[in-house]
Scaffold this active site. Structure first.
Site, short mmCIF file in Angstrom:
data_model
loop_
_atom_site.label_atom_id
_atom_site.label_comp_id
_atom_site.label_asym_id
_atom_site.label_seq_id
_atom_site.Cartn_x
_atom_site.Cartn_y
_atom_site.Cartn_z
N ASP A 431 45.67 89.41 28.33
CA ASP A 431 46.69 89.55 29.09
C ASP A 431 46.57 91.12 29.76
O ASP A 431 46.94 91.17 30.86
CB ASP A 431 48.23 89.53 28.43
CG ASP A 431 47.89 89.88 27.06
OD1 ASP A 431 46.91 90.71 26.46
OD2 ASP A 431 48.57 89.62 25.85
N MET B 1 47.66 85.08 24.07
CA MET B 1 47.64 86.30 24.95
C MET B 1 48.82 86.00 25.85
O MET B 1 49.01 84.90 26.64
CB MET B 1 46.23 86.33 25.69
CG MET B 1 45.02 86.26 24.67
SD MET B 1 45.06 88.11 23.84
CE MET B 1 44.84 87.71 22.39
N CYS B 2 49.77 86.86 25.94
CA CYS B 2 50.89 86.56 26.45
C CYS B 2 51.83 87.84 27.03
O CYS B 2 51.43 89.05 26.63
CB CYS B 2 51.90 85.77 25.42
SG CYS B 2 50.89 85.02 24.36
N GLY B 3 52.86 87.59 27.14
CA GLY B 3 54.23 88.59 27.49
C GLY B 3 55.33 88.04 26.80
O GLY B 3 55.54 86.68 26.84
#
Lengths: 658, 302
Positions: A431, B1-3
């Site tokens: 990210d 994997m991120c928000g």
């Protein structure tokens, strides 16, 4: 003063206008920033940029000479890698403020997040409030001034530089110590604070590196050079090399370090062959002029792709591991053969830039030699995550090679056993990497391809991340890939073979329905044109050669790369040793080796019945061993229906290449 | 994997939680373009609300829905209302009994992703705006909620692998997570030995189950978060929501970003300030970045 409204203007368009203003010497005001990322990235003119509000990640990053004022908060990595210039943050800054700066002044009036000043080389990072944990983590130089309290592990693993803390210190990091401060230093700090209108009357605690971990405690004794083929004699557990290893470990009490890659036998391209008998064909170079070998790399998102005369690149190898002369010879050979050269870790040399027509600039975790000006004169940018020789670990450059010249280009203290960080300060996941990719694109105006270099570990997962994060190309390096220095156990045991890596990459991309728009460049044990064609047939778009180019250019494989006294002037920074390297002679040798690759690649392509090397496919291949069949899914020779007493020799090529 | 993103309105009333989270997640969609999800807390309904992921192909979908009906009948649960949209099938059921046994059985045979009287988890492949178009998330009103955008790394892109994760067996609890739990298999095996079942290989599901297990033993959310930081290895910032609270926990290395902004009326938490700033366009907000190894919870007034 030019006003740009970010609620109306996309960031790329805004940065283009900011750069235009820079050229015209006009100051800029950004309104409605609303914490958007990459504001003002890549600016190289001395204008001032006012951000009326909060900025997101990388504000002012990869710039040189400009002055930024952010009225409110800044996100991660404010002022990333700035050479000269300044950033003033009115509010708080997120993690890694002032990361990798090389001379800038960064002032945060509020608090700053963790790992502030990570891998910074020079300049000043000043915080009016509190600093979160690990301020000055792995810093190589410059100074950090913290007026408030500092959280745990201040100066963790710093190599040089100074940290001044006004408030309380929760704890000191590894290998640091508190020293007395000289009056002149204090006066200088007070002048700095006054210049930025920061009111502080208190005392400071000065923290510096304690010097206990900069060098390995025990140096290896000089060993009698043992050629690679001796050290790879794996048929005997207790051969002389193994004995020597154990004996030296007994003396120094740690792992050993050497250059080159894995020596143990693993399934490789030798274990597959062409279905069709190509040995009965013989072509002179003149007969091959209509065979297309041209290869472009990196056009996925409209950047100007690398244009190679054949599917071969020179692998990334650093100025540092290798001498300046070798980097010049490689760059020249790349130009003569119409392929690309790669800077590797240690920064870009002017001579290297001048010699190479196409040069890839590599960004590593320590940001050693990394800067916006060289980015903007590169033909492609590559972010290094890891390499086949030591996936997941940082590089090692022993003190003998860290000369004043080398220390200057990298921005580090001279004479330390340099251990590069194993991970990027600002890439802690797929990210974060997305935002880093955008920063690089903004700094290079979306004009050059952006690649990622990966060592082969969990390729099936990693290749998907590379694709989704928007890279133009991937350089994927198998277990056999070499290095200038790594622990022997890591070299032999960590990672997966190149053959497995290419298959996992192809499978991974297929699993997510990725087209063929992201170019796959395979490396790690590519030794001749036969290997190149096999790799393309397996699904790679291009290959990359490192060790073989070095050997062509005079390496005798004496396994002393890490020591710094290379007898042929390749893996050294010592002027006397380097003087033994003849650039004119060796660049021609490397060039002729590349031309032998070209001849082989074209001959095989024609013998297989094609007029373009990119037409080769898996249908042209057969596995010679059960292991290779298992890894690649290719049919095993004995079970291949079309083959009847095949003659798979490559006599013709051997004869001509000799 | 991120928000990640979360919002809680402190005062009673019905707030535009769907619209708020769409804005925040759209603001950090770059962190995760593969899938998006919402855990929304609306009014307290009499019936138990269940949401399942079902196939989109017509025949397979009908078979999945028929199967769910059979499962419900086995536990004497009756369907009060139903809605079938996108990848999901949502029902309100009348159910009296042991919820843990009920959901354990159903989860073995169907993809149950949300259970609660106030909670509804909506998740699918696609962006926040794409989910809004299909599921009308923006119309949902309530008191608080959390959301997530995902970039699939180790596990597949499938609606059921999207966040938020419902905390198995424990109604009205949801989590969203950014990061990587590195002692995943060790912790998973421990929980499996205690009878918990895992339906994905996603490390965020582990966080949900871990928290639910502790909460079920009567610990407060605050103390559960404290032990989570000690027990879970890796890099993480995660948000957890219960009928009345939201909370966060952040790993000891502060490796994953997270910022928060609190007023007298609300608390908003997100991976990046750009998401918080979406709620206050053109303004500068006094956000703070929590210190490594910390956790905190907020309650709404009841």
């Amino acid at each position: 003063m030019v006003t740009i409204d970010l609620s109306q203007t996309e960031i790329t368009a805004a940065n283009t206008r900011i750069r235009d203003c820079g050229r015209d010497g006009l100051d800029v005001e950004i309104v409605n920033p609303d914490a958007r990322h990459n504001i003002g990235v890549g600016l190289v003119d001395p204008i001032s940029v006012k951000v009326r509000g909060s900025a997101g990640y990388f504000c002012g990053g990869l710039s040189d000479g400009a002055h930024y004022e952010i009225e409110h908060n800044a996100g991660w990595a404010v002022g990333d890698n700035i050479y000269t210039g300044s950033v003033v943050v009115g509010g708080n800054a997120g993690a890694i403020a002032g990361v990798a700066i090389r001379g800038a002044e960064i002032v945060v009036r509020g608090n700053m997040g963790s790992r502030a000043g990570q891998v910074m080389k020079a300049g000043t990072l000043c915080c009016g409030g509190k600093a979160a944990f690990m301020a000055g983590y792995m810093m190589y130089g410059g100074r950090i001034i913290i007026l408030g309290d500092a959280a745990a592990r201040v100066g963790q693993d710093m190599s040089a530089g100074e940290i001044f803390v006004g408030g309380k210190i929760e704890s000191l990091g590894n290998d640091t110590m508190i020293v007395d401060m000289e009056a002149a230093e204090r006066d200088e700090i007070m002048q700095f604070l006054e210049r930025y209108k920061m009111n502080y009357k208190g005392d400071f605690t000065k923290i510096v590196n304690a010097g206990k971990k900069l060098r390995y405690a025990n140096q290896e004794p000089r060993a009698r050079p043992q050629p690679f083929f001796v050290s790879s004699n794996s048929s005997n557990y207790w051969n002389p090399k193994v004995q020597e290893d154990i004996w030296i470990k007994g003396e120094v009490g740690r792992y050993r370090i050497r250059g080159y890659g894995a020596s143990k036998p693993v399934p490789h391209l030798n274990d597959i062959a062409f279905v069709k008998d190509v040995s009965s064909q013989h072509y002179e170079p003149a007969e091959l002029k209509d065979i297309n070998l041209k290869t472009t790399v990196g056009g996925r998102y409209g950047a100007k792709p690398l244009s190679l005369s054949m599917p071969v690149m020179i692998a990334p190898m650093s100025f540092g591991a290798l001498s300046r002369s070798v980097k010049i010879a490689l760059a020249r050979a790349s130009r003569l053969s119409g392929i690309s050269e790669n800077t590797g870790e240690g920064g870009m040399l002017d001579e290297q830039r001048a010699e190479a027509d196409q040069l890839i600039f590599q960004c590593l975790s320590g940001r050693l030699g990394w800067n916006v000006k060289d980015m903007q004169r590169a033909d492609a940018i590559e972010i290094y995550i890891s390499q086949g020789a030591k996936p997941g670990l940082g590089g090692q450059l022993m003190a003998k090679k860290v000369t004043p010249e080398l220390a200057a280009i990298r921005g580090i203290p001279q004479g330390i056993d340099l251990r590069s960080p194993s991970r990027h300060p600002d890439v802690l996941g797929a990210d974060d990497l997305v935002i880093k990719v955008e920063e690089f694109r903004e700094a290079t105006m979306h004009k050059v391809p952006l690649g990622i270099k990966m060592g082969a570990g969990r390729v099936n997962d990693d290749i998907k991340i590379a694709y989704k994060d928007g890279f133009d190309f991937v350089e994927l390096d198998g277990l056999q890939g070499s290095t200038g220095a790594a622990s022997t156990e890591v070299l032999e045991n960590v990672g997966i073979p190149t053959l497995s890596a290419v298959q996992e990459a192809i499978d991974g991309l297929q699993e997510i329905g990725a087209g063929d728009d992201m170019d796959l460049v395979m490396m790690g044990g590519i030794k001749d044109g036969v290997d190149v064609v096999k790799m393309l047939a397996l699904g790679a778009d291009c290959t990359s050669v490192g060790t073989s180019a070095i050997i062509a250019g005079g390496c005798i494989a004496c396994m002393q790369c890490h020591v710094g006294t290379c007898p042929v002037g390749i893996a050294t920074q010592d002027k006397e040793h380097e003087a033994r390297y003849d650039i004119d002679l060796q660049s021609q040798n490397i060039h002729r080796y590349f031309e032998s690759l070209r001849w082989q690649i074209a001959s095989i392509t024609k013998a297989l019945g094609y007029d373009d090397v990119h037409q080769v496919s898996r249908d042209d291949l057969v596995a010679l061993t059960p292991e290779a069949a298992d890894i690649t899914g290719l049919p095993l020779l004995a079970e291949h229906p079309a083959l009847h007493k095949p003659d798979l020799g490559l006599e013709v090529l051997d004869r001509k290449a000799g | 994997m991120c928000g990640i993103a979360g919002v809680l309105f402190k005062h009673q009333g019905s707030h535009e939680i769907g619209r708020t989270l769409i804005e925040m997640l759209d603001g950090c969609q770059h962190r995760g373009p593969d899938s998006t999800g919402f855990a929304l807390y609306g009014e307290d309904k009499e019936q138990l609300q269940l949401r399942f992921i079902v196939p989109t192909e017509k025949n397979a979908r009908q078979a999945a829905i028929d199967n769910i009906a059979t499962l419900l009948a086995r536990h004497a649960a009756t369907i009060d209302s139903e809605q079938s949209v996108g990848c999901s099938y949502q029902i309100a059921v009348n159910f009296e009994g042991d919820l843990l046994a009920f959901t354990k059985d159903i989860e073995e045979h169907a993809k149950l992703v949300s259970v609660g009287h106030t909670l509804d988890i909506i998740k699918d492949d696609g962006t926040a705006h794409e989910l809004d178009d299909l599921y009308h998330v923006g119309e949902v009103r309530g008191t608080h909620g959390i959301g997530h955008v995902r970039l699939a790394t180790e596990s597949a892109v499938r609606p059921e692998a999207a966040h938020p994760f419902w905390a198995t067996g424990f109604e009205d609890i949801a989590i969203v997570h950014n990061g990587q739990i590195t002692n995943y298999w060790k912790m998973r095996r421990r929980l499996e030995r205690r009878g918990f079942a895992f339906h994905t290989d996603n490390d965020s599901e582990l966080v949900a189950v871990y928290l639910a297990d502790k909460l079920q033993q009567g610990e407060s959310l605050d103390s559960v978060l404290e032990t989570a930081i000690a027990d879970l290895d890796g890099t993480f910032s995660f948000l957890v929501s219960t009928p009345d609270e939201i909370g966060y926990a952040k790993d000891n290395l502060a490796a994953k970003p997270m910022v928060l902004y609190e007023t007298d009326d609300m608390i908003a938490i997100a991976s990046e300030e750009v998401s918080l700033n979406r709620l206050f366009p053109g303004q500068s907000i006094n956000s703070t970045e929590p210190a490594p190894g910390t956790h905190q919870t907020w309650s709404r007034s009841i």
